[in-house]
Design a protein around this motif. Structure first.
Motif, PDB file in Angstrom:
ATOM      1  N   ALA A  49       1.400 -12.588  -7.892  1.00  0.00           N
ATOM      2  CA  ALA A  49       0.981 -11.975  -9.160  1.00  0.00           C
ATOM      3  C   ALA A  49      -0.311 -12.613  -9.659  1.00  0.00           C
ATOM      4  O   ALA A  49      -1.220 -11.925 -10.138  1.00  0.00           O
ATOM      5  CB  ALA A  49       2.090 -12.118 -10.200  1.00  0.00           C
ATOM      6  N   GLN A  50      -0.407 -13.929  -9.537  1.00  0.00           N
ATOM      7  CA  GLN A  50      -1.611 -14.636  -9.979  1.00  0.00           C
ATOM      8  C   GLN A  50      -2.815 -14.168  -9.152  1.00  0.00           C
ATOM      9  O   GLN A  50      -3.884 -13.875  -9.704  1.00  0.00           O
ATOM     10  CB  GLN A  50      -1.398 -16.135  -9.826  1.00  0.00           C
ATOM     11  CG  GLN A  50      -2.483 -16.974 -10.481  1.00  0.00           C
ATOM     12  CD  GLN A  50      -1.973 -18.354 -10.830  1.00  0.00           C
ATOM     13  OE1 GLN A  50      -1.752 -18.656 -12.001  1.00  0.00           O
ATOM     14  NE2 GLN A  50      -1.772 -19.190  -9.831  1.00  0.00           N
ATOM     15  N   ASP A  51      -2.633 -14.065  -7.833  1.00  0.00           N
ATOM     16  CA  ASP A  51      -3.726 -13.624  -6.959  1.00  0.00           C
ATOM     17  C   ASP A  51      -4.172 -12.202  -7.296  1.00  0.00           C
ATOM     18  O   ASP A  51      -5.358 -11.880  -7.215  1.00  0.00           O
ATOM     19  CB  ASP A  51      -3.275 -13.676  -5.490  1.00  0.00           C
ATOM     20  CG  ASP A  51      -3.134 -15.104  -4.974  1.00  0.00           C
ATOM     21  OD1 ASP A  51      -2.532 -15.287  -3.903  1.00  0.00           O
ATOM     22  OD2 ASP A  51      -3.628 -16.031  -5.660  1.00  0.00           O
ATOM     23  N   VAL A  52      -3.207 -11.362  -7.655  1.00  0.00           N
ATOM     24  CA  VAL A  52      -3.553  -9.975  -8.008  1.00  0.00           C
ATOM     25  C   VAL A  52      -4.486  -9.962  -9.209  1.00  0.00           C
ATOM     26  O   VAL A  52      -5.477  -9.235  -9.238  1.00  0.00           O
ATOM     27  CB  VAL A  52      -2.281  -9.143  -8.288  1.00  0.00           C
ATOM     28  CG1 VAL A  52      -2.642  -7.796  -8.909  1.00  0.00           C
ATOM     29  CG2 VAL A  52      -1.483  -8.925  -7.010  1.00  0.00           C
ATOM     30  N   PHE A  53      -4.176 -10.786 -10.214  1.00  0.00           N
ATOM     31  CA  PHE A  53      -5.035 -10.801 -11.395  1.00  0.00           C
ATOM     32  C   PHE A  53      -6.398 -11.432 -11.099  1.00  0.00           C
ATOM     33  O   PHE A  53      -7.411 -11.017 -11.659  1.00  0.00           O
ATOM     34  CB  PHE A  53      -4.344 -11.509 -12.569  1.00  0.00           C
ATOM     35  CG  PHE A  53      -3.435 -10.599 -13.336  1.00  0.00           C
ATOM     36  CD1 PHE A  53      -2.081 -10.584 -13.088  1.00  0.00           C
ATOM     37  CD2 PHE A  53      -3.949  -9.719 -14.279  1.00  0.00           C
ATOM     38  CE1 PHE A  53      -1.236  -9.710 -13.772  1.00  0.00           C
ATOM     39  CE2 PHE A  53      -3.111  -8.847 -14.974  1.00  0.00           C
ATOM     40  CZ  PHE A  53      -1.754  -8.849 -14.712  1.00  0.00           C
ATOM     41  N   VAL A  54      -6.442 -12.419 -10.215  1.00  0.00           N
ATOM     42  CA  VAL A  54      -7.737 -12.987  -9.823  1.00  0.00           C
ATOM     43  C   VAL A  54      -8.606 -11.889  -9.197  1.00  0.00           C
ATOM     44  O   VAL A  54      -9.790 -11.765  -9.509  1.00  0.00           O
ATOM     45  CB  VAL A  54      -7.534 -14.155  -8.829  1.00  0.00           C
ATOM     46  CG1 VAL A  54      -8.859 -14.537  -8.166  1.00  0.00           C
ATOM     47  CG2 VAL A  54      -6.939 -15.360  -9.544  1.00  0.00           C
ATOM     48  N   GLN A  55      -7.987 -11.074  -8.355  1.00  0.00           N
ATOM     49  CA  GLN A  55      -8.734  -9.956  -7.751  1.00  0.00           C
ATOM     50  C   GLN A  55      -9.162  -8.964  -8.816  1.00  0.00           C
ATOM     51  O   GLN A  55     -10.269  -8.412  -8.757  1.00  0.00           O
ATOM     52  CB  GLN A  55      -7.854  -9.238  -6.721  1.00  0.00           C
ATOM     53  CG  GLN A  55      -7.704  -9.978  -5.414  1.00  0.00           C
ATOM     54  CD  GLN A  55      -7.170  -9.074  -4.328  1.00  0.00           C
ATOM     55  OE1 GLN A  55      -7.727  -8.012  -4.069  1.00  0.00           O
ATOM     56  NE2 GLN A  55      -6.088  -9.480  -3.692  1.00  0.00           N
ATOM     57  N   SER A  71      -2.489   0.720 -12.979  1.00  0.00           N
ATOM     58  CA  SER A  71      -1.148   0.256 -12.592  1.00  0.00           C
ATOM     59  C   SER A  71      -0.890   0.536 -11.112  1.00  0.00           C
ATOM     60  O   SER A  71      -0.262  -0.270 -10.416  1.00  0.00           O
ATOM     61  CB  SER A  71      -0.075   0.910 -13.459  1.00  0.00           C
ATOM     62  OG  SER A  71      -0.032   2.299 -13.241  1.00  0.00           O
ATOM     63  N   THR A  72      -1.389   1.687 -10.620  1.00  0.00           N
ATOM     64  CA  THR A  72      -1.227   2.005  -9.197  1.00  0.00           C
ATOM     65  C   THR A  72      -1.961   0.973  -8.351  1.00  0.00           C
ATOM     66  O   THR A  72      -1.433   0.470  -7.354  1.00  0.00           O
ATOM     67  CB  THR A  72      -1.768   3.414  -8.904  1.00  0.00           C
ATOM     68  OG1 THR A  72      -1.091   4.363  -9.729  1.00  0.00           O
ATOM     69  CG2 THR A  72      -1.582   3.787  -7.442  1.00  0.00           C
ATOM     70  N   TRP A  73      -3.206   0.657  -8.740  1.00  0.00           N
ATOM     71  CA  TRP A  73      -3.996  -0.335  -8.012  1.00  0.00           C
ATOM     72  C   TRP A  73      -3.295  -1.691  -8.001  1.00  0.00           C
ATOM     73  O   TRP A  73      -3.186  -2.327  -6.960  1.00  0.00           O
ATOM     74  CB  TRP A  73      -5.378  -0.443  -8.652  1.00  0.00           C
ATOM     75  CG  TRP A  73      -6.330  -1.340  -7.917  1.00  0.00           C
ATOM     76  CD1 TRP A  73      -7.207  -0.983  -6.932  1.00  0.00           C
ATOM     77  CD2 TRP A  73      -6.497  -2.743  -8.111  1.00  0.00           C
ATOM     78  NE1 TRP A  73      -7.904  -2.078  -6.492  1.00  0.00           N
ATOM     79  CE2 TRP A  73      -7.501  -3.173  -7.208  1.00  0.00           C
ATOM     80  CE3 TRP A  73      -5.907  -3.684  -8.959  1.00  0.00           C
ATOM     81  CZ2 TRP A  73      -7.921  -4.498  -7.127  1.00  0.00           C
ATOM     82  CZ3 TRP A  73      -6.326  -5.009  -8.879  1.00  0.00           C
ATOM     83  CH2 TRP A  73      -7.327  -5.399  -7.973  1.00  0.00           C
ATOM     84  N   LEU A  74      -2.803  -2.118  -9.160  1.00  0.00           N
ATOM     85  CA  LEU A  74      -2.151  -3.419  -9.253  1.00  0.00           C
ATOM     86  C   LEU A  74      -0.925  -3.484  -8.346  1.00  0.00           C
ATOM     87  O   LEU A  74      -0.734  -4.454  -7.613  1.00  0.00           O
ATOM     88  CB  LEU A  74      -1.726  -3.690 -10.705  1.00  0.00           C
ATOM     89  CG  LEU A  74      -2.849  -4.003 -11.691  1.00  0.00           C
ATOM     90  CD1 LEU A  74      -2.330  -3.947 -13.130  1.00  0.00           C
ATOM     91  CD2 LEU A  74      -3.476  -5.352 -11.418  1.00  0.00           C
ATOM     92  N   HIS A  75      -0.116  -2.448  -8.405  1.00  0.00           N
ATOM     93  CA  HIS A  75       1.089  -2.437  -7.566  1.00  0.00           C
ATOM     94  C   HIS A  75       0.728  -2.420  -6.085  1.00  0.00           C
ATOM     95  O   HIS A  75       1.362  -3.073  -5.263  1.00  0.00           O
ATOM     96  CB  HIS A  75       1.969  -1.222  -7.893  1.00  0.00           C
ATOM     97  CG  HIS A  75       2.823  -1.405  -9.104  1.00  0.00           C
ATOM     98  ND1 HIS A  75       2.407  -1.039 -10.363  1.00  0.00           N
ATOM     99  CD2 HIS A  75       4.058  -1.928  -9.270  1.00  0.00           C
ATOM    100  CE1 HIS A  75       3.362  -1.316 -11.236  1.00  0.00           C
ATOM    101  NE2 HIS A  75       4.366  -1.852 -10.600  1.00  0.00           N
ATOM    102  N   ARG A  76      -0.300  -1.634  -5.727  1.00  0.00           N
ATOM    103  CA  ARG A  76      -0.689  -1.530  -4.324  1.00  0.00           C
ATOM    104  C   ARG A  76      -1.166  -2.878  -3.800  1.00  0.00           C
ATOM    105  O   ARG A  76      -0.784  -3.305  -2.710  1.00  0.00           O
ATOM    106  CB  ARG A  76      -1.789  -0.487  -4.157  1.00  0.00           C
ATOM    107  CG  ARG A  76      -2.189  -0.233  -2.691  1.00  0.00           C
ATOM    108  CD  ARG A  76      -3.334   0.729  -2.620  1.00  0.00           C
ATOM    109  NE  ARG A  76      -3.003   2.022  -3.209  1.00  0.00           N
ATOM    110  CZ  ARG A  76      -3.901   2.885  -3.648  1.00  0.00           C
ATOM    111  NH1 ARG A  76      -5.179   2.613  -3.586  1.00  0.00           N
ATOM    112  NH2 ARG A  76      -3.520   4.035  -4.161  1.00  0.00           N
TER     113      ARG A  76
END
Lengths: 190, 135
Positions: A49-55, A71-76
């Motif tokens: 989850a942390q890495d997703v937000f860094v991206q 939301s689609t991008w985050l989940h993907r």
């Protein structure tokens, strides 16, 4: 329909910490929950989850409204990150191995407490091939629509339904004979 | 909505109509209301749904959320105009020292030749000539 998250992201890209916090508040819990169910590990789930937000902060200045919903991008991104970790762990279970998964599942005890019910279901979920697990987590637990779940997994809706049906069938087999007892135990302990 | 499609929907999404495809939900609910086999399918699917629901659990993400926002603020701080100026200045100073040091190392002796190397390092190969500017 305009994606409200796109406005928050635009503001976050400009340095608005309040907008960044709002995005984290809106999406973090679901991302961690998704990653936990895919990886079976709470610490790794938090890392994902942390890495997703860094991206997200990295691409924020380039985000375009006509792109997919945020939301689609985050989940993907989260699902793909989980897949990568599972491959590295050597725990990737492809569809071809799926036929053996339910047969190899251990037979649960006849009467389970509520914690054991959850554990049994979690174990069955983790034994699924990753793509079936991801489909069930998105549609059942995250209550994402079929269209959005298909977009997240980058597959057709037909393919999503196939994954869901096979995953649910495997879950049923893994918990076979215990479903009514599990539910009965859960009701008694609630 | 035919029974085959209804069975496929329940097999994939379970017994709760809220999870069914939005464009087929109403038709599926109508069929479920009148078809006896459909009711039996739903009961089986509902049992699995309840078992899945028993494994629900909300993660506590308060601390993680705070860390993520802290990293965001740190990133914004590095990218701010004030910090860009600072880093640009620091980079220029380091570059200047490196060029000066390199020239000193490569030239075996000081003098006019070394002065030419140093000044040459700061001359642009694309400086305009009188011909370029129509002079």
């Amino acid at each position: 329909m305009r994606d409200p998250d796109a406005d928050l992201l635009r503001r976050a890209a400009s340095g608005d910490a309040g907008a960044a916090e709002a995005l984290v508040r809106a999406h973090l819990r679901r991302l961690v929950s998704l990653a936990r169910r895919l990886l079976g590990d709470a610490t790794e789930a938090e890392d994902v989850a942390q890495d997703v937000f860094v991206q997200l902060w990295r691409i924020a200045p380039r985000w375009r409204d006509q792109d997919a919903k945020l939301s689609t991008w985050l989940h993907r991104v989260a699902v793909n990150a989980c897949y990568d970790r599972l491959r590295k762990r050597g725990r990737w279970v492809g569809e071809e191995a799926a036929a053996d998964v339910a047969d190899a599942a251990p037979h649960p005890a006849q009467r389970l407490l509520r914690q054991q019910v959850a554990q049994a279901v979690n174990d069955a979920l983790l034994a699924l091939p990753e793509r079936q697990r991801a489909a069930i987590v998105l549609c059942h637990y995250e209550e994402v629509s079929n269209i959005e779940a298909a977009a997240i997994l980058q597959i057709s809706v037909d393919a999503l339904e196939s994954l869901l049906a096979r995953g649910r069938r495997s879950m049923r087999l893994a918990l076979t004979g215990q479903a009514e007892d599990l539910i009965g135990d859960a009701e008694q302990s609630s | 909505m035919d029974r085959n499609r209804f069975e496929a929907i329940v097999a994939a999404y379970g017994a709760d109509p809220r999870r069914w495809p939005e464009d087929e939900r109403l038709a599926a609910q109508r069929l479920a209301a009148i078809d006896a086999r459909a009711a039996s399918l739903l009961a089986d699917a509902a049992a699995l749904d309840q078992a899945l629901d028993a494994a629900q659990g909300e993660p506590d993400v308060a601390l993680l959320g705070a860390r993520i926002v802290k990293r965001y603020k740190a990133r914004q701080s590095l990218a701010s105009p004030a910090s860009v100026s600072f880093w640009a200045l620091a980079a220029s100073a380091v570059l200047g020292l490196a060029i000066g040091f390199g020239a000193g190392v490569t030239m075996p002796s000081a003098g006019a030749e070394s002065l030419q190397v140093l000044t040459g390092a700061f001359e642009s190969p694309f400086e305009a000539t009188s011909e370029d500017v129509g002079g």
